[in-house]
Write an enzyme that holds these catalytic residues in place. Structure first.
Site, PDB file in Angstrom:
ATOM      1  N   ASP A  68     -25.682  28.154  11.286  1.00  0.00           N
ATOM      2  CA  ASP A  68     -25.548  27.936   9.830  1.00  0.00           C
ATOM      3  C   ASP A  68     -25.649  26.425   9.603  1.00  0.00           C
ATOM      4  O   ASP A  68     -24.781  25.662  10.054  1.00  0.00           O
ATOM      5  CB  ASP A  68     -24.181  28.481   9.392  1.00  0.00           C
ATOM      6  CG  ASP A  68     -23.920  28.278   7.901  1.00  0.00           C
ATOM      7  OD1 ASP A  68     -24.655  27.500   7.268  1.00  0.00           O
ATOM      8  OD2 ASP A  68     -22.967  28.894   7.386  1.00  0.00           O
ATOM      9  N   HIS A  69     -26.696  25.999   8.886  1.00  0.00           N
ATOM     10  CA  HIS A  69     -26.965  24.564   8.742  1.00  0.00           C
ATOM     11  C   HIS A  69     -25.921  23.844   7.875  1.00  0.00           C
ATOM     12  O   HIS A  69     -25.875  22.618   7.830  1.00  0.00           O
ATOM     13  CB  HIS A  69     -28.364  24.351   8.148  1.00  0.00           C
ATOM     14  CG  HIS A  69     -29.144  23.319   8.896  1.00  0.00           C
ATOM     15  ND1 HIS A  69     -28.579  22.151   9.354  1.00  0.00           N
ATOM     16  CD2 HIS A  69     -30.451  23.281   9.283  1.00  0.00           C
ATOM     17  CE1 HIS A  69     -29.495  21.444   9.984  1.00  0.00           C
ATOM     18  NE2 HIS A  69     -30.643  22.101   9.965  1.00  0.00           N
ATOM     19  N   ARG A  70     -25.067  24.581   7.196  1.00  0.00           N
ATOM     20  CA  ARG A  70     -24.004  23.916   6.417  1.00  0.00           C
ATOM     21  C   ARG A  70     -22.906  23.425   7.345  1.00  0.00           C
ATOM     22  O   ARG A  70     -22.111  22.566   6.999  1.00  0.00           O
ATOM     23  CB  ARG A  70     -23.406  24.898   5.394  1.00  0.00           C
ATOM     24  CG  ARG A  70     -24.397  25.367   4.354  1.00  0.00           C
ATOM     25  CD  ARG A  70     -23.835  26.530   3.570  1.00  0.00           C
ATOM     26  NE  ARG A  70     -23.499  27.676   4.429  1.00  0.00           N
ATOM     27  CZ  ARG A  70     -23.051  28.825   3.978  1.00  0.00           C
ATOM     28  NH1 ARG A  70     -22.863  28.998   2.689  1.00  0.00           N
ATOM     29  NH2 ARG A  70     -22.784  29.821   4.802  1.00  0.00           N
ATOM     30  N   LEU A 123     -23.488  23.270  11.110  1.00  0.00           N
ATOM     31  CA  LEU A 123     -24.056  22.687  12.338  1.00  0.00           C
ATOM     32  C   LEU A 123     -25.398  22.045  12.028  1.00  0.00           C
ATOM     33  O   LEU A 123     -26.107  22.499  11.121  1.00  0.00           O
ATOM     34  CB  LEU A 123     -24.299  23.806  13.358  1.00  0.00           C
ATOM     35  CG  LEU A 123     -23.087  24.642  13.747  1.00  0.00           C
ATOM     36  CD1 LEU A 123     -23.536  25.893  14.499  1.00  0.00           C
ATOM     37  CD2 LEU A 123     -22.153  23.814  14.624  1.00  0.00           C
ATOM     38  N   PRO A 132     -28.000  29.333   5.204  1.00  0.00           N
ATOM     39  CA  PRO A 132     -29.236  28.645   5.567  1.00  0.00           C
ATOM     40  C   PRO A 132     -29.270  28.446   7.080  1.00  0.00           C
ATOM     41  O   PRO A 132     -28.473  27.678   7.627  1.00  0.00           O
ATOM     42  CB  PRO A 132     -29.119  27.309   4.837  1.00  0.00           C
ATOM     43  CG  PRO A 132     -27.661  27.103   4.641  1.00  0.00           C
ATOM     44  CD  PRO A 132     -26.973  28.425   4.688  1.00  0.00           C
TER      45      PRO A 132
END
Ligand SMILES: Cc1cc2nc3c(=O)[nH]c(=O)nc-3n(C[C@H](O)[C@H](O)[C@H](O)COP(=O)(O)OP(=O)(O)OC[C@H]3O[C@@H](n4cnc5c(N)ncnc54)[C@H](O)[C@@H]3O)c2cc1C
Length: 1001
Positions: free
Chosen positions: A476-478, A480, A321
């Site tokens: 990567d939103h998981r 950062l 994501p």
């Protein structure tokens, strides 16, 4: 029965009929490993190293240095029996050793590559070429199974494959030869060698070239499957019923939770190998193919393997994501500075990204399934390069965080050359930790790049516009969030727009730039936020605790240091380094007088010990330093408390002061630095006599009223040896008993052996001793022991010193209440000093390893650095130590044996002190200095000493190893004459010459 093998004079050229022995690099009795250089010989062409391919012990009779020996005649022998230093004339000598001798002229070795950090050895799975086959650069010659997968072994040298080649199934250590490449087809040797799991040569035999039974090529993954590591501690899963699985495969299966039943095996005869297990977890290709595929019209051609790999990685990136953040940065100053420094802008930008990342280590992490984060400190950045055929290749610049710009530029030049023609080795493109794509040069005004599994951020650099150059990070939103990336970009902007500081002045100035940037961005300290009494509490006020407290206080952190002694300094100041060196100083004065007459000064050889003054001086040094330390700590606003600390819960410490009621304090983070007391083993009477003073340890020896007339020492480690020589110089008769077959086990082999020989002239040392009992009363003790032959003796002495090591004691800290795990008696930590409770660190003797004051202090500063939000690690491979014996022994970094165990192809050169002008003048000619270098890079990775003044000379070794200096740099340095420092230049030049000669072959 012992077996002996002749080391014969190798034939190093067609015209050579005899050679002259120039040096012996090993001595009779020394342990010899396969690949060791035992001697050098001079031929009609040059001086060459004699390398042996047989493990054992060197035995005489050795050919004399200077002797002329015919080709094929014996130079010396290798025996399999320790202690067998000379073989008798009538003993049988096996013929085999001659063929097992691998002189360098046999060709360039093809060594077992190290394909992962955890890999120490690999199994030969196939040979893709046979002896005598022509080899081109980039050819795959063999495949090997590692702890991760089956991998290709690619070579980058032209020539012909030559034996001895390791048989299929042989277990070869990393860095050791599997086969050779020769430069002439007629030199190819067609022998095979069978190497057993314990790395011993079992058999030599002929290999039929192009044998009909050439093993089938095994299909293999193109790269090591991601996230497969057999480094975990789980036991391997059981073998599946009726099937075979390799040990690595079973270990990896345990770690990934893969069921082996029903798994297809691609190893020889259907054996399940690690790669098969890895494939049970979806690879990028499988994820890509698992997605619904939309058909398109037309006649498709098959993708090339590179096109396929990119396609699979990009489709697998759909599992990430992502989000984008852009900031405009003015790169004019950086471009100019890079030009002035003769480095490319790409390299300068990569370095700037790394400098800024020191404050934002998260940018370098990765998501790992399932729900794990891989926290990486190594900055290995992939940088996209256009290949000659128009595709994109992403070579990796390794170690950006620790390497200077010049070194990075030289790596980069080679990488780009190879990337353009797609000739990168797997290690040069696998597993980047962050990626940079610069399409600015193609004129694009804005773009985003796609991160793939294994990284959490990719930087896209577009073309310069009116507002600067757009730097866009896709994250990567998981791993950062938007703010992480925004703050990182703000720091990167500061770093790039003010490049002079960090480009010119190295790390210290870079830190200043990052620090300056931090004033505009939030600090990312891992100290948990809360309404605590103190931000950080430190338990223990020795070198580890005190250095940590000072660094934190220096950065404005509210620190409390709890120490159960009235003054800081710990064991080092009160019971260790300082008092022992005060005694040693007096002993040195006595010992040095022995040289006076030799140099022409009479009348000074009867010095008398004034014990009361020795003690007064020692106590003055200790109390002055204790006082200075306490004043400095308080002056730095460290809240120093005297008392015993123990944990109540994860954020509360109970303090019991020497006087008064116990109380508690709450803390955000903690550092444990409680040291390790002397350990007394359960020898009958040893512990029982501690209270009477008949038995002393390093904690209590300081209470002696006078030096003993007779002293029994149990334990031949560094502390025992230092004490033995001090008291010998004070006139004491000393007996040292050691349970093992050698004293000074922790010191480099040759240095220790030489020091032991010298020590045994002064004191009695009994090794392999069985200590039966300690009895008597203070002043009249009896030490009963049996020697190696079982013969019992009793030694009457005034006092027995138990120098039997130190062991952490954490039993009263209540570590179980905070979930801190132990490793034996020591607290378990990672290289940053973090325990299994992430907000609690531990440093110094309490974590085991080297129990030395500067080690503790370094680890204390590393813990502080991490608590301040930087990623900082303790690197044992650059640590050092001095044994204050006479002569003094010292080490920095790695010995050859330690380097080899890590897969580094290391070489050493040594110089005896007896040839040094200054040492001759002062009569301090005992001992030697050794320089150890990494053959591939020429970097100095170790320095070993046995010399008077090692405590000063070691500083040079420390700087060479810490600064990763090369042999060339040291060879060119100008050392003053006449000083012992000249030896370093000599050693570097000698080793360089040797490497040059052997490379020419
Ligand atoms: C004879 C001898 C000679 C040595 N010579 C050298 C040398 O030449 N060079 C060298 O580098 N090293 C030398 N050492 C080793 C050196 O002394 C130690 O490695 C070093 O002191 C370790 O530092 P530390 O901070 O880990 O622990 P320590 O120095 O042991 O400090 C720990 C402190 O914590 C306190 N403490 C323990 N538990 C608690 C608690 N629960 N609450 C509050 N306080 C607590 C202790 O009282 C102590 O003050 C020598 C050691 C000995 C015994």
């Amino acid at each position: 029965m012992s077996q002996h093998y002749a080391i014969t004079m190798p034939q190093l050229s067609d015209t050579m009929t005899e050679g002259v022995v120039v040096t012996w690099e090993k001595q009779p009795g020394d342990r010899v490993e396969r690949g060791d250089i035992v001697a050098t010989v001079e031929t009609d062409k040059a001086i060459m190293d004699v390398e042996v391919f047989k493990a054992g012990y060197l035995a005489g009779p050795l050919a004399d240095v200077g002797a002329t020996i015919a080709v094929g005649a014996a130079l010396g022998y290798i025996t399999d029996t320790a202690g067998d230093v000379a073989i008798a004339a009538n003993e049988v000598v096996e013929e085999k050793a001659q063929t097992e001798m691998i002189p360098h002229h046999a060709g360039t070795p093809i060594v077992m590559p190290q394909l992962s950090d955890t890999m120490h050895e690999g199994v030969v799975v196939t040979w893709e070429k046979q002896p005598g086959d022509a080899i081109k650069r980039g050819d795959i010659v063999a495949t090997v199974e590692t702890d991760k997968a089956i991998m290709d072994v690619e070579v980058f040298q032209e020539g012909w494959l030559s034996g001895p080649i390791a048989d299929i199934g042989s277990v070869v250590e990393v860095g050791h030869p599997m086969g050779f490449i020769v430069d002439d087809a007629s030199k190819a040797n067609d022998t095979g060698v069978t190497i057993s799991t314990d790395h011993k040569v079992k058999d030599l035999h002929k290999v039929a070239p192009h044998a009909a039974d050439k093993p089938a090529h095994i299909p293999m993954p193109k790269a090591a499957p991601a996230q497969v590591s057999a480094a975990g501690t789980q036991p391997p899963v059981a073998r599946p019923q009726g099937r075979q699985a390799s040990p690595y495969a079973r270990k990896v299966a345990a770690q990934l939770g893969v069921n082996l039943t029903g798994l297809a095996g691609t190893g020889p005869a259907g054996v399940i190998v690690a790669a098969d297990v890895a494939r049970a977890r979806p690879s990028m290709a499988e994820v890509a193919h698992a997605l619904p595929q939309v058909d398109v019209p037309g006649q498709g051609r098959a993708m090339t393997s590179m096109e396929k790999a990119v396609s699979h990685a990009m489709t697998a990136s759909l599992t990430l994501p992502t989000f984008n953040v852009t900031m405009n940065i003015d790169i004019a100053a950086l471009t100019a500075a890079a030009k002035a420094k003769k480095v490319s802008v790409t390299v300068a930008i990569a370095k700037a990204c790394s400098v800024a990342m020191a404050k934002f280590p998260r940018m370098n992490w990765a998501y790992q399934p399932v729900d794990k984060l891989v926290e990486r400190a190594n900055h290995d950045f992939g940088v996209a390069v256009m290949s000659n055929d128009g595709g994109l290749v992403v070579p990796i610049l390794h170690g950006i965080e620790k390497r200077p710009l010049e070194a990075l530029q030289s790596d980069w030049t080679g990488l780009v050359e190879r990337a353009r023609v797609r000739k990168l080795a797997p290690a040069e493109y696998s597993n980047p930790t962050f990626t940079i794509s610069n399409m600015g040069m193609l004129g694009v005004s804005h773009f985003t790049a796609i991160p793939t599994p294994g990284i959490s951020a990719i930087l896209a650099i577009a073309a310069n516009g009116p507002q600067g150059t757009p730097f866009t990070i896709t994250g990567d939103h998981r791993v950062l969030n938007g703010a992480d990336v925004a703050l990182y970009l703000a720091t990167l902007k500061q770093t790039i727009e003010a490049p002079e500081a960090w480009m010119a002045g190295g790390a210290a100035v870079a830190e200043a730039v990052v620090g300056k940037a931090a004033t505009v961005s939030a600090a990312v300290s891992p100290i948990p936020e809360g309404n605590w009494d103190v931000s950080v509490v430190i338990v223990g006020g020795g070198p580890g605790g005190e250095d940590c407290a000072r660094d934190l206080a220096d950065h404005g952190i509210k620190v409390m240091m709890v120490n159960n002694e009235p003054f800081p300094g710990g064991e080092c100041l009160w019971r260790g380094c300082i008092p022992s060196k005060a005694w040693r100083a007096a002993a040195d004065v006595i010992r040095n007088r022995a040289h006076d007459a030799e140099m022409g000064v009479d009348g000074t050889n009867t010095p008398a010990l004034n014990w009361a003054q020795v003690e007064k001086h020692r106590r003055w040094v200790q109390s002055s330093r204790g006082d200075m330390a306490l004043k400095a700590d308080k002056g730095m606003k460290i809240d120093v408390r005297e008392g015993f600390g123990e944990f109540v819960d994860a954020h509360t410490l109970k303090i019991t002061p020497a006087e008064g009621e116990p109380y508690t304090v709450s803390f955000g983070a903690a550092v444990i630095a409680t040291g390790a007391p002397a350990f007394v083993p359960p020898i009958p009477g040893a512990r029982e006599n501690l209270a009477t003073g008949g038995v002393a340890t390093s904690d209590t020896i300081w209470n002696l009223a006078t030096p003993p007339k007779k002293l029994g020492i149990v334990g031949g480690g560094v502390i025992g040896v230092e004490m033995a020589q001090i008291f010998r110089d004070f006139g004491t008769e000393v007996l040292m008993l050691e349970r093992n077959d050698r004293i000074l086990a922790e010191i480099e082999d040759e240095i220790a052996k030489t020091l032991i020989a010298s020590l045994e002239k002064e004191i009695t040392v009994v090794t392999s001793a069985d200590i039966k009992e300690v009895s008597g009363k203070a002043g009249a003790m009896k030490l009963r022991y049996a020697n190696a032959e079982g013969v019992e003796s009793t030694f009457d002495c005034d006092v027995v010193l138990m120098a039997t090591g130190k062991r952490p004691d954490t039993s009263k800290l209540n570590l179980d209440k905070v979930g801190i795990e132990l490793d034996g008696a020591a607290i378990k930590v990672n290289t940053r000093g973090q325990t299994s409770a992430p907000h609690i660190y531990a440093v110094g003797d309490v974590i085991g390893g080297y129990m030395l004051a500067h080690t503790a202090a370094t680890q204390g500063r590393v813990a502080a650095d991490n608590l301040l939000g930087h990623t900082s690690e303790y690197d044992q491979d650059k640590d050092c130590g001095v044994t204050f014996s006479r002569p003094q022994a010292g080490f920095v970094g790695l010995s050859v044996a330690q380097a080899k165990a890590k897969g580094i192809d290391a070489v050493e050169a040594k110089m005896p002190m007896s040839i040094d002008a200054k040492a001759m003048i002062t009569g301090e000619t005992e001992g030697m200095i050794k320089l150890v270098a990494d053959k591939a890079s020429g970097r100095i990775i170790g320095v070993h000493y046995l010399a008077d003044h090692t405590d000063t000379l070691i500083g040079i070794g420390v700087m060479m190893v810490a600064g990763e200096m090369t042999l060339t740099q040291v060879a060119k340095a100008i050392f003053p004459h006449p000083t012992q420092t000249e030896l370093f230049g000599e050693l570097a030049r000698r080793l360089l010459n040797r490497l040059r000669r052997t490379a020419k072959k």
